[in-house]
Enzyme design. Structure first.
Site, PDB file in Angstrom:
ATOM      1  N   VAL A 198      -0.071  17.367  -4.548  1.00  0.00           N
ATOM      2  CA  VAL A 198      -0.835  16.293  -5.185  1.00  0.00           C
ATOM      3  C   VAL A 198       0.123  15.165  -5.545  1.00  0.00           C
ATOM      4  O   VAL A 198       1.180  15.403  -6.149  1.00  0.00           O
ATOM      5  CB  VAL A 198      -1.561  16.796  -6.444  1.00  0.00           C
ATOM      6  CG1 VAL A 198      -2.370  15.664  -7.059  1.00  0.00           C
ATOM      7  CG2 VAL A 198      -2.462  17.971  -6.101  1.00  0.00           C
ATOM      8  N   ILE A 257       2.988  14.629  -8.117  1.00  0.00           N
ATOM      9  CA  ILE A 257       2.516  15.176  -9.389  1.00  0.00           C
ATOM     10  C   ILE A 257       2.714  16.686  -9.424  1.00  0.00           C
ATOM     11  O   ILE A 257       3.241  17.232 -10.394  1.00  0.00           O
ATOM     12  CB  ILE A 257       1.027  14.841  -9.596  1.00  0.00           C
ATOM     13  CG1 ILE A 257       0.821  13.311  -9.667  1.00  0.00           C
ATOM     14  CG2 ILE A 257       0.504  15.492 -10.866  1.00  0.00           C
ATOM     15  CD1 ILE A 257      -0.633  12.904  -9.730  1.00  0.00           C
ATOM     16  N   ASP A 274     -12.206  30.499  -8.673  1.00  0.00           N
ATOM     17  CA  ASP A 274     -10.760  30.467  -8.924  1.00  0.00           C
ATOM     18  C   ASP A 274     -10.463  29.880 -10.300  1.00  0.00           C
ATOM     19  O   ASP A 274      -9.596  29.022 -10.441  1.00  0.00           O
ATOM     20  CB  ASP A 274     -10.050  29.671  -7.837  1.00  0.00           C
ATOM     21  CG  ASP A 274      -8.540  29.899  -7.847  1.00  0.00           C
ATOM     22  OD1 ASP A 274      -8.105  30.932  -8.380  1.00  0.00           O
ATOM     23  OD2 ASP A 274      -7.802  29.046  -7.338  1.00  0.00           O
TER      24      ASP A 274
END
Length: 639
Positions: free
Chosen positions: A32, A24, A141
């Site tokens: 991922v 992905i 973040d």
């Protein structure tokens, strides 16, 4: 032309459970992948840390921290974390799979968003962030890359890789790990982060969404950091005049350089956003126009053919001339009546056209792209393939056959589908039907001699009975595993193939059987019963070495020996001594020999065998009354 090397993770089975399908995204710390959870039959996103970081404890700690931080949150606007673990030297994190795009990708396509779109997205982001702040977690973040926009309309906040407890707000060495464009002034200057630092990042994101650009740019990261620390963020409306004043004020509040002047946490900012939302969504009022009716001039002579014009909503309708005999008032009245009639008829026709168009469009949408195009995937598990294929075809699906191992469904039966049963899928779409190959056969780990807890961890791919079997062993330390037993009770050796999730029992040592040899009977019985064993007794025996009422030997009545089994002990009667009788009582030598041998003695005599009938007339040795062991020698002489 060279072809990029295939990703070795594609097709890999992670931890015996997650089948990797495709990649992905790839980041600086991890990649991922889309994977299938074979145990629960659902698609998941699996985040795998890069191999070159596996030996770096700092990155490993951050990776595990992400799982722990996200797992503490249960909120519709936070990406769910299902699992975290280690497969060989590979650390992984299993998350909810959300097909869609990130906010960054949306901004790349559209440059900037409308105020209404910004409010929609920020409402979801602040709701998820408020749940994190309430749980004592600072994200650290926040950026558009970490805001996920799912295809089904859900908006979720993810990537808690830098998250920390709100109390741990001093960050030395790692303070600038977040993206520089969204760092708060206090993070740049002092390395300190709390919930208000997240709010600053949200304000910068809002500015970027409304204007299509970040407030600070520079050739070097430190130039941008300097501006964060020393400059004031401008209002979005200075770049985009369409931004309402309410959002200007919200951005300035969130990006105040002094943390004390910002919202306390995401809940404060969310409440304010929802207060101003109605004003932002209020429709703009268009200027109204009045219908103007131009009637015949009253000064014109009656009987002259005149044209009256009614101007209504910008259109012109020419009315027929008034009859010659009609008065000016009658002409005006007739004109108004005709105009109203035409206007009402026009409205009805327009409304009917809108209605029919809406119905057609709505019907087309409902069955083409809306809920009418979707149907529920039926349950087909444990059906035979032909029957399952028919059930799926009746619901309008195209069926593709596939195979996979399943620890519960017998080989040859359907183990499930993708999408899974109960999920919504579009009519005519493809459903993958999995036929079971039976359980995956896995090698049995070598756990003999390991502590029970370590053995249970190593046997995680199998179903281990909660209650272990206890057994005595003189070779395996107490608390360690003696053997692994299969479902039929037979021992399974290390390396032997065994079905995934198959039932197992482990036999755990309780230590050696207590050695009671030579102990007094009472002490021996106490030692045996104290070890949760039962005492059994054999016939007592004479023993020259073991005193009377002491244990000569012991033996288990069963093999193997488990708590509750019997230990049989043999007790000593002491040495076997017999009193020597007096045989010098007028008996013959033969009678004396017979009496002594009956008591177990060995008899010697100076009388020849043919004189056995002579009467004993000498002293016997040993003398009468002494005690000897059976088998001892007694002399009877004739003198």
């Amino acid at each position: 032309m060279t072809t990029a090397p295939a990703d070795p993770m594609i097709g890999r089975l992670v931890d015996g459970r997650y089948q990797v399908r495709s990649r992905i995204a790839r980041g600086g710390m991890a990649t991922v992948y889309l994977a299938t959870d074979l145990r629960l039959e659902r698609r998941v996103a699996i985040k795998i840390m890069h191999g070159h970081l596996a030996d770096d404890n700092t990155f490993k700690t951050r990776f595990v921290q992400e799982a722990r931080s996200a797992a503490r949150l249960a909120h519709p606007n936070v990406v769910n974390v299902f699992d975290q673990g280690q497969d060989s030297d590979m650390a992984y994190l299993v998350m909810e799979y959300l097909p869609g795009i990130t906010l960054r990708e949306l901004l790349k396509d559209y440059k900037k968003l409308t105020p209404e779109q910004t409010v929609d997205i920020m409402d979801a982001v602040l709701a998820g962030l408020a749940a994190a702040h309430k749980a004592g977690i600072v994200h650290r973040d926040l950026k558009p890359e970490n805001v996920l926009l799912a295809d089904d309309g859900r908006i979720k906040l993810g990537d808690f890789g830098l998250a920390r407890a709100a109390s741990a707000n001093t960050a030395t060495g790692q303070a600038l790990l977040g993206t520089i464009a969204y760092l708060s002034p206090e993070l740049v200057t002092r390395g300190v982060a709390d919930a208000r630092s997240d709010i600053y990042a949200v304000g910068i994101m809002m500015y970027e969404m409304l204007t299509g650009e970040q407030p600070y740019v520079g050739e070097a990261p430190m130039q941008i950091a300097y501006q964060h620390a020393n400059d004031t963020v401008p209002t979005p409306s200075s770049k985009n005049p369409a931004v309402p004043v309410e959002l200007d004020e919200l951005v300035l509040w969130a990006t105040a350089r002094d943390p004390e002047e910002r919202p306390h946490d995401a809940r404060d900012m969310l409440d304010r956003l929802r207060e101003v939302e109605p004003a932002i969504r209020a429709p703009r009022q268009a200027p109204r126009t009045q219908a103007t009716v131009v009637l015949p001039d009253a000064a014109m002579p009656v009987g002259v053919a005149t044209a009256a014009t009614a101007v209504i909503g910008g259109g012109a309708v020419v009315a027929p001339p008034a009859p010659p005999e009609a008065s000016d008032d009658e002409a005006a009245s007739a004109l108004a009546t005709s105009s109203d009639r035409r206007r009402r008829r026009g409205y009805w026709i327009f409304a009917l056209v809108l209605l029919l168009t809406g119905l057609a469009a709505g019907t087309g949408w409902y069955f083409g792209a809306g809920p009418g195009a979707m149907t529920t995937v039926p349950e087909t598990a444990t059906l035979l393939p032909d029957n399952a294929r028919q059930v799926l075809a009746e619901e309008g699906f195209q069926v593709v056959d596939a195979e996979r191992n399943d620890p519960r469904v017998p080989a040859g039966q359907v183990s499930g589908t993708d999408p899974a049963a109960g999920q919504q899928a579009r009519r005519g779409s493809t459903v993958t039907m999995f036929v079971s190959l039976g359980p995956l056969m896995l090698p049995m780990p070598d756990v003999v001699g390991q502590p029970e807890a370590d053995a249970r961890s190593a046997l995680g791919d199998f179903t281990v009975a909660e209650q272990s079997l206890q057994q005595f062993s003189g070779d395996i330390a107490a608390g360690s595993v003696i053997a692994v037993l299969g479902a039929e009770g037979n021992a399974v050796a290390a390396g032997d193939p065994y079905p995934e999730l198959g039932d197992l029992s482990i036999v755990v040592s309780v230590g050696p059987i207590p050695d009671v040899t030579g102990m007094p009977v009472a002490e021996a019985e106490a030692a045996i019963t104290g070890a949760q064993l039962v005492v059994g007794t054999a016939e007592p025996e004479f023993d020259d070495e073991v005193p009377a009422d002491h244990v000569i030997s012991w033996a288990p009545a069963t093999d193997p020996v488990r708590p509750g089994d019997t230990i049989v002990i043999t007790v000593s009667k002491g040495p076997d001594l017999v009193e020597v009788p007096n045989v010098i009582t007028g008996q013959t030598v033969a009678q004396a020999r017979q009496q002594l041998e009956a008591l177990g003695f060995s008899v010697t005599s100076n009388v020849p065998g043919f004189l056995e009938g002579a009467v004993v007339a000498s002293v016997q040795s040993p003398a009468a009354g002494e005690k000897l062991k059976r088998g001892s020698e007694v002399t009877v002489n004739f003198g």
